[in-house]
Design a protein around this motif. Structure first.
Motif, short mmCIF file in Angstrom:
data_model
loop_
_atom_site.label_atom_id
_atom_site.label_comp_id
_atom_site.label_asym_id
_atom_site.label_seq_id
_atom_site.Cartn_x
_atom_site.Cartn_y
_atom_site.Cartn_z
N ASP A 43 48.02 27.79 -5.50
CA ASP A 43 49.19 28.83 -5.71
C ASP A 43 50.30 27.90 -6.58
O ASP A 43 50.63 26.90 -6.49
N GLU A 88 53.38 29.14 -7.23
CA GLU A 88 54.65 29.57 -7.00
C GLU A 88 55.66 28.54 -7.31
O GLU A 88 56.79 28.49 -7.73
N ARG A 133 60.72 32.34 -6.56
CA ARG A 133 59.64 32.91 -5.68
C ARG A 133 59.26 34.22 -6.25
O ARG A 133 59.82 35.17 -6.98
N ARG A 175 58.53 36.64 -4.22
CA ARG A 175 59.19 37.45 -3.05
C ARG A 175 60.16 36.77 -2.26
O ARG A 175 60.09 35.44 -2.15
N ARG A 183 61.39 35.28 1.18
CA ARG A 183 60.81 34.95 2.40
C ARG A 183 61.76 34.18 3.39
O ARG A 183 62.43 33.39 2.66
N LYS A 188 63.19 33.44 7.61
CA LYS A 188 63.46 34.01 9.08
C LYS A 188 64.86 33.44 9.53
O LYS A 188 65.16 32.36 9.41
N TYR A 218 62.21 43.18 10.29
CA TYR A 218 61.32 42.68 9.22
C TYR A 218 61.87 43.50 7.93
O TYR A 218 61.64 44.85 7.93
N ASP A 259 61.19 43.39 4.87
CA ASP A 259 60.26 43.70 3.77
C ASP A 259 58.94 44.45 4.66
O ASP A 259 57.86 44.21 3.86
N HIS A 261 54.94 42.43 3.33
CA HIS A 261 54.28 41.42 3.85
C HIS A 261 54.82 40.72 5.37
O HIS A 261 54.62 39.92 5.75
N CYS A 262 56.08 41.49 5.62
CA CYS A 262 56.71 41.06 6.74
C CYS A 262 57.02 39.43 6.93
O CYS A 262 57.02 38.86 7.85
N ASP A 263 57.42 38.90 5.53
CA ASP A 263 57.91 37.41 5.36
C ASP A 263 59.36 37.50 5.61
O ASP A 263 59.65 36.07 5.83
N HIS A 264 59.98 38.41 5.67
CA HIS A 264 61.40 38.24 5.85
C HIS A 264 61.99 38.79 7.04
O HIS A 264 61.94 40.15 7.22
#
Length: 265
Positions: A37, A39, A45, A47, A49, A51, A86, A88, A97-100
């Motif tokens: 990767d 990134e 980034r 996107r 991300r 929590k 989520y 996103d 992607h439900c990363d946030h």
């Protein structure tokens, strides 16, 4: 000049190593053609991300109000007094992607924790006095006649309570039989000075309104004076509390889609 099989494989591997894939976001490297990767080597980034976890109802709704798009679902778990969003999550046509994620876990207040600890518990005189000294400022009292009692006098009554053990034996002799009746009566002196009900006034969870929660007081006489506390209609009260929790989130986030339940991406 002819090339051996090993040489051809080496040339092929050398050609593939370092090949960009995924629109330049990754490289194929190494003998095993693993993906690297890229990134972390870029300025930004691909996107957002992260929590966000909080125990503050206001902080949770503020975070979503500033960042979540309209109609983003918020999943409210009334049983655990928790909520999750989520940001996103996307849509059925374009899933994210439900990363946030933003996560709320609403804590019980110290007063509500003390109420639960007292519920169903048995206290001796000393234990009751300590409970009232610690939390009596939240309480009001009423005796079995419904008369209000003062905290100071209630504490004094628990300190001075005593037991009368009255036993009488009646014996009746008959011509062809004998009967012995034993009657034991145990009473608490000055019972009218002791509360039959205790009403706690408290906010059960941080950020929610104060409410009244009642407890029944039962006197126990076996082995000395004792008292058992039992919450009245606690299940119904906790359902109301959970409803208030969900309503607070819905009122604060009218543009979002508030749903009761949980979701795992």
């Amino acid at each position: 000049m002819s090339l051996t099989k090993e040489a051809l494989q080496h040339i092929e591997q050398s050609h593939k190593t370092g090949t960009e894939v995924a629109n330049g976001h990754a490289l194929v490297i190494g003998d095993q053609f693993s993906l690297q990767d890229m990134e972390k080597y870029q300025d930004q980034r691909r996107r957002f991300r992260g929590k966000f976890s909080t125990k503050g109802l206001g902080d949770f709704t503020h975070y979503l109000g500033e960042r979540a798009a309209a109609k983003t679902p918020v999943f409210i778990d009334r049983d655990d007094m928790a909520a999750r969003c989520y940001l996103d999550i996307g849509s059925h046509e374009a899933p994210g992607h439900c990363d946030h994620a933003a996560i709320l876990s609403l804590p019980k207040t110290p007063e509500f924790i003390a109420f639960h600890r007292a519920n169903g518990n048995t206290f001796d005189q000393e234990g009751m006095v300590e409970l009232l000294e610690d939390w009596g400022h939240l309480m009001t009292f009423a005796n079995s006649k419904g008369e209000a009692l003062e905290l100071r006098k209630v504490i004094h009554a628990f300190r001075k309570v005593s037991i009368d053990d009255l036993t009488s034996i009646d014996s009746e002799k008959q011509e062809h039989s004998s009967q012995v009746g034993v009657m034991s009566k145990v009473t608490v002196k000055n019972a009218e000075r002791l509360p039959a009900t205790i009403t706690w006034r408290l906010a059960p969870y941080e950020g929610l309104d104060e409410r009244n929660l009642e407890m029944r007081v039962a006197s126990l006489t076996k082995g000395g004076p004792g008292f058992r506390l039992r919450a009245m209609a606690l299940d119904a009260a906790e359902q109301e509390i959970a409803g208030e929790f969900a309503s607070r989130i819905e009122e604060a986030l009218p543009e979002l889609e508030c749903l009761l339940g949980s979701f795992s991406p």
